[in-house]
Design a protein around this motif. Structure first.
Motif, short mmCIF file in Angstrom:
data_model
loop_
_atom_site.label_atom_id
_atom_site.label_comp_id
_atom_site.label_asym_id
_atom_site.label_seq_id
_atom_site.Cartn_x
_atom_site.Cartn_y
_atom_site.Cartn_z
N LYS A 111 21.06 41.05 75.61
CA LYS A 111 20.26 40.65 76.59
C LYS A 111 18.88 40.83 76.68
O LYS A 111 18.18 39.85 77.02
CB LYS A 111 20.57 41.94 78.15
N PRO A 112 18.10 42.03 76.16
CA PRO A 112 16.97 41.96 75.82
C PRO A 112 16.31 40.73 75.21
O PRO A 112 15.35 39.92 75.79
CB PRO A 112 16.45 43.11 75.26
N THR A 137 17.85 37.87 74.68
CA THR A 137 18.17 36.46 75.51
C THR A 137 17.15 36.34 76.50
O THR A 137 16.62 35.17 76.65
CB THR A 137 19.52 36.91 76.08
N SER A 138 16.60 37.59 77.11
CA SER A 138 15.50 37.21 78.07
C SER A 138 14.26 36.53 77.33
O SER A 138 13.55 35.79 78.17
CB SER A 138 15.15 38.54 78.71
N ALA A 183 18.07 41.87 83.85
CA ALA A 183 17.72 40.87 83.23
C ALA A 183 19.08 40.08 82.95
O ALA A 183 18.82 38.83 82.73
CB ALA A 183 17.16 41.53 81.72
N PHE A 184 20.08 40.58 82.97
CA PHE A 184 21.21 39.83 82.56
C PHE A 184 21.58 39.09 84.05
O PHE A 184 22.00 38.00 83.53
CB PHE A 184 22.54 40.75 82.33
#
Lengths: 457, 299, 276
Positions: C192-193, C195-196, A5-6
């Motif tokens: 991150k989660p 951000t997605s 994801a990153f």
């Protein structure tokens, strides 16, 4: 999974940076240029003769351009491109560029639905294009009031306008736009089927109803009607009104402004009832509210429907779809009490110039270029429209040519051209509501009267 | 909100400063390009203005008074509510049911399929569904093929059906999105809880009612709020597919605002309607969020 | 009813539901693809069946006439740059909002905007853009996109950060890291989660936007994918074979991206939305 994801995010971020910094890559530019050039070349081959003719003539008339002019770009915004597929406009602009090599005209278009919205925002933000289309009649008045439109009263083409065209281009004694074309509303019909059924062009309302009945009897749809396209809903009343109202009361609109008459107590009531009666008699296709303009043309082109109340522009679409069918056109004979049939005919568009344009002189020259007979002929032939100016003789489509004689009896412009703004918008929606059974004719006319009062208070 | 203490320690002041630095870029862009235009449009609701002229005529509260007796406004409001309620209800009921139906890994390809419509733009959606709904379009065609000729309809042309037709288009597009949010919440429930309940002999419905449903409450909140606000502000689909017609059968508040402004050139009035709409959405959302978050806490 | 029976029934109902919805999703997509692969004549004769002969020419014509290569590039620049900024600005702004209660008013300031209809800002925004010479520029559109998308991003980030333990950042601060370094090195990677989620939601709304570019980016060569399709449809509005080909081309980039990054997509939506 989280690292992935990153990763996307990083990739995206990089992509952005690259995209944001990158200029268009050379290949892209080259490709576009090649395509453009090929297109231009193709078009030029097509029209070489016309080019030569125009250049010759205009060079004689115009003074030679000044020695070293700065290259300039004129912005031209108009809704007409949507009908013409931009090719005709590009052709005209190419010719202009031959005359003034330092001037490039950049044409942009939008469909009529979004055009008014974009031009309104652009004007009120002082971001006007140099040349743009405005709708004839009252619709351009607010723009003129606000000082956005250049005064074109002293242009060379002014003297050539036909009186009717001049009227809808004039406001407070000044001319604000060049009328590019004239259009007429009538009944477009399939001549082959008329012949097959032994039908004649009807001259009275009773004849018209009889013809419709005969077509219905043969199993075909007498008239295609596309009520889903809001602008189509008005065409039948527009075709009726010149005969039903304006032939006997030419100053009806003025009386409306004076508050002496109302829609509610005018022939509008009967016009609308007759419009509905055509539907009840089964003379239109089923589901008219779910049929759009193009679907109606399709019905005509594949022979399901025989007549269509539309403007001349529809002929272009029909010829495109069914080149082998012989199309004719006659005025809607709404003369219930006898007498002459008047025709609904009006200027289709005005070319206006931005009053604050940096290149106002050149913009005026561009409009004058449109007024030259050769350019007019290119344009009108492509658009299948009639001239709005004297001394222009385009090749008229045969169907359109049939309207010339009936128009001698008398014409009246499209009604909204004399109405205050807002009334037409109410009418278009209300006609749909009336056909949908959500509103009565009385309510509709009352709302139109209210909209009128509201706009003129 | 706790009030700031009158005297801040040095470190507290430092924190305050950094906080402001963190928020400043976002606040600036947001304020200049959204809040400022919104605020400057409020005074326009008190004018009669054609959208073009540099002159405004101040008319006080007249626009708002007129809205009260404007039956087309009320119809647009009713349509908007009807649309929003139906969409919110269907999208969540179907979305949740689908989420419950595709929890196993074997269902991956189906999930993928369900997520395709949310990727489509309004224009693509409008084109596809207008084509489906034409009187001679695919829906009537398929009905005829299936021998159900009596069921064929003038989907977008019938004022009694058009709004429902748009609702169907909307849920076709967005239900996959609701589903995936519910699914994520369901999959986040520890497996042991479900298994324990199953061993204890708790029935399927009971398990859903007492275990799954309370545990997915946050997903429920966000789904309801998103679909509610989204459907109250619906514009694109209607603008592309019916322009509010036939008549005013699918006129929403947003298309009404748009038409008043650009077709009738009544910008002052249009902005007044937008202000009213803003107040309505805000009130509804606040009530909804308060109610739903309270439910979450209790659960 | 025994447990087994119950399980069996609920499974069958579930399978039936999934099947039914799949068919419902597939029909319009099937019609779209089949229409694009036909000639107008074939379409008229045989509107719903398989094409007589596959007609790929519609795609080539739509691709060229609508100038989709350029349009896709334009859309990409706008969407990617806007999302980059939304993530950076949104995450930063959310941090103090999540950590300190005295900023609640700011949270509401952002939240109120989610409810404001865009029509309210439309005209004054045009004047502002004009005054700042931002009409017909990419950065002008990007600023609007960022402004209208920030509230949701801030909302999601705030919710997510609230759920993160403060120990790590306190440790970092004790170690002498400045707040900025601490944020980017410690907090941001943890986001991150969500951000997605923010990226996905904004890809969907910005890539597919057409109203804002219609108003503020009318210039032809800057046209985005949606505007290009809108204009194309206006010009070929009767030839559905071409229109559907153009529509397919316009959604293809999104579908490809989705198929490539499907797992992240699903995880992303789950990540932020559920915890938020």
């Amino acid at each position: 999974m989280k690292t992935k994801a990153f990763l996307i995010f990083v990739v995206l971020a990089i992509a952005i940076t690259v995209a944001a910094c990158a200029q268009p890559t050379p290949e892209v530019v080259k490709e576009t240029v090649v395509v453009e050039v090929t297109k231009v070349v193709e078009k030029e081959i097509e029209v070489t003769k016309v080019v030569e003719k125009v250049v010759e003539k205009t060079v004689v008339v115009e003074a030679t351009p000044t020695p070293e002019p700065e290259p300039i770009t004129l912005e031209f915004y108009h809704w007409i491109g949507a009908d013409l597929g931009e090719t005709t406009i590009k052709q005209i602009n190419g010719l202009f560029n031959q005359l003034y090599p330092h001037v490039t005209v950049k044409f942009e278009t939008a469909d009529t639905g979004t055009y008014e919205q974009v031009i309104s925002t652009r004007l009120s933000a002082n971001d006007a294009p140099d040349i743009f289309g405005v709708f004839p009649g009252t619709k351009f008045h607010p723009k003129a009031d606000a000082g956005y439109l250049a005064d074109l009263s002293n242009e060379p083409w002014v003297a050539n306008m036909m009186p009717g065209s001049a009227k809808v281009a004039t406001y407070n004694g000044k001319i604000y736009g060049y009328p590019t074309d004239s259009n007429v509303i009538g009944v477009i019909y399939n001549k082959g089927i008329f012949e097959e059924l032994g039908l004649e062009v009807p001259k009275t309302w009773d004849d018209f109803l009889a013809v419709s009945e005969a077509i219905k009897g043969s199993g075909k749809i007498p008239m295609a009607l596309a009520l889903q396209s809001a602008w189509v809903t008005q065409l039948i009343p527009y075709a009726m009104a010149p005969t039903a109202i304006y032939r006997d009361m030419p100053d009806f609109d003025q009386k409306m402004y004076n508050g002496e008459v109302t829609f509610a107590e005018s022939p509008w009531q009967e016009m609308m009832e007759d419009y509905l009666a055509l539907n009840e008699a089964g003379y239109f296709n089923d589901n008219a509210l779910g049929v759009d303009y193009n679907a109606a043309l399709d019905m005509m082109a594949n022979g399901d429907a025989v007549m269509l109340v539309q403007g001349n522009w529809a002929v272009a679409g029909l010829r495109d779809r069914a080149p082998d069918i012989e199309w004719g056109m006659f005025p809607l004979p709404y003369n219930k009490n006898g007498g002459a049939i008047w025709v609904s005919a009006a200027v289709g568009a005005l070319l206006a110039a931005d009053a604050h344009s940096e290149y106002l002189d050149m913009a005026k020259k561009y409009i004058a270029f449109w007024a030259s007979p050769d350019v007019q002929e290119i344009y009108l032939t492509a658009k299948k429209a009639m001239p709005a100016n004297k001394g222009v003789n385009p090749v008229l489509d045969p169907a359109l040519a049939e309207m010339i004689e009936p128009m001698q009896a008398g014409t009246y412009p499209f009604l909204d051209q004399n109405w205050p703004s807002g009334v037409q918008a109410v009418m278009l929606q209300d006609i749909q509501s009336v056909f949908a059974g959500e509103m009565t004719v009385e309510e509709m006319l009352q709302e139109m009267d209210e909209a009128w009062a509201d706009a003129t208070e | 909100m706790s009030a700031l203490p009158p005297f801040l320690s040095k470190s507290a002041r430092r924190t305050l400063g950094y906080d402001i630095l963190f928020m400043l870029p976002a606040l600036l862009v947001f304020t200049i390009f959204f809040i400022y235009p919104v605020l400057t449009s409020f005074p326009l609701s008190l004018t009669k203005w054609n959208g073009i002229s540099p002159d405004y005529k101040f008319v006080g509260m007249r626009n708002f008074v007129r809205i009260l007796s404007d039956r087309h406004f009320w119809q647009a409001l009713e349509n908007t509510f009807q649309y929003a309620i139906l969409v919110t209800l269907l999208q969540n009921v179907i979305g949740l049911s689908l989420a419950l139906a595709v929890t196993s890994k074997a269902h991956r390809p189906v999930r993928t399929l369900f997520l395709v419509p949310p990727l489509l733009s309004s224009i693509a959606l409008g084109m596809i569904w207008s084509y489906m709904y034409r009187p001679d379009g695919a829906i009537n065609g398929l009905l005829t093929l299936a021998g159900l000729e009596n069921w064929t309809q003038n989907w977008l042309g019938d004022p009694n059906l058009a709004l429902y037709a748009l609702v169907v288009t909307n849920i076709w597009k967005w239900t996959g999105m609701s589903m995936i949010i519910y699914l994520a919440a369901i999959l986040a429930i520890p497996q042991e809880i479900q298994e324990a309940a199953s061993i204890d002999g708790v029935g399927v419905w009971q398990r859903f009612r007492h275990i799954t449903f309370p545990l997915i409450a946050p997903a429920f909140t966000i789904n309801i709020v998103l679909s509610m606000i989204g459907s109250l502000k619906v514009f694109d689909i209607i603008f592309i597919m019916t322009q509010g017609g036939p008549g005013r059968a699918t006129e929403s508040l947003t298309t009404y605002i748009f038409k008043r402004a650009f077709d009738a050139h009544k910008f002052g009035y249009a902005i007044a309607v937008a202000v009213v709409m803003f107040v309505i959405i805000m009130t509804l959302s606040l009530i909804q969020m308060r109610y739903l978050t309270r439910r979450e806490v209790r659960a | 009813m025994s447990m087994k029976q119950q399980e069996w029934i609920s499974r069958s109902v579930a399978a039936g539901l999934a099947l039914l919805w799949s068919v419902f999703i597939l029909i319009p997509l099937y019609i779209m693809v089949m229409t694009a692969l036909k000639t107008p004549v074939d379409l008229a004769a045989n509107p719903f069946g398989l094409p007589h002969e596959l007609t790929w020419g519609n795609f080539a014509k739509a691709w060229q006439d609508a100038n989709l290569a350029r349009a896709i590039r334009n859309s990409f620049i706008l969407t990617a740059s806007s999302i980059f900024l939304i993530v950076i600005l949104g995450a930063m702004a959310a941090y103090p909002l999540a950590r300190r209660t005295h900023w609640t008013a700011v949270t509401y300031y952002f939240l109120a905007a989610i409810m404001a209809p865009f029509q309210l800002a439309m005209l004054p925004l045009y004047r502002l853009m004009k005054a700042l010479h931002l009409i017909n520029t990419y950065h002008g559109i990007i600023l609007i996109y960022v402004a209208i998308s920030l509230p949701m991003a801030v909302f999601l980030y705030t919710g997510f950060i609230k759920g993160i333990n403060t120990e790590l950042e306190e440790a970092a601060l004790v170690d002498g890291a400045g707040p900025f370094r601490m944020f980017w090195q410690v907090i941001f990677p943890l986001l991150k989660p969500v951000t997605s989620t923010v990226v996905i939601m904004n890809v969907l709304s910005l890539w597919n936007d057409f109203f804002i570019v219609l108003l503020y980016l009318p210039r032809q060569e800057m046209r985005t994918l949606q505007l290009a399709i809108f204009t194309f449809v206006g010009q070929y509005n009767r030839d559905y074979t071409l229109i559907m080909a153009a529509v397919i081309l316009s959604i293809a980039p999104m579908i490809m991206l989705f198929l490539l990054l499907q797992k992240q997509f699903v995880a992303g939506i789950a990540g932020g939305a559920v915890k938020g």
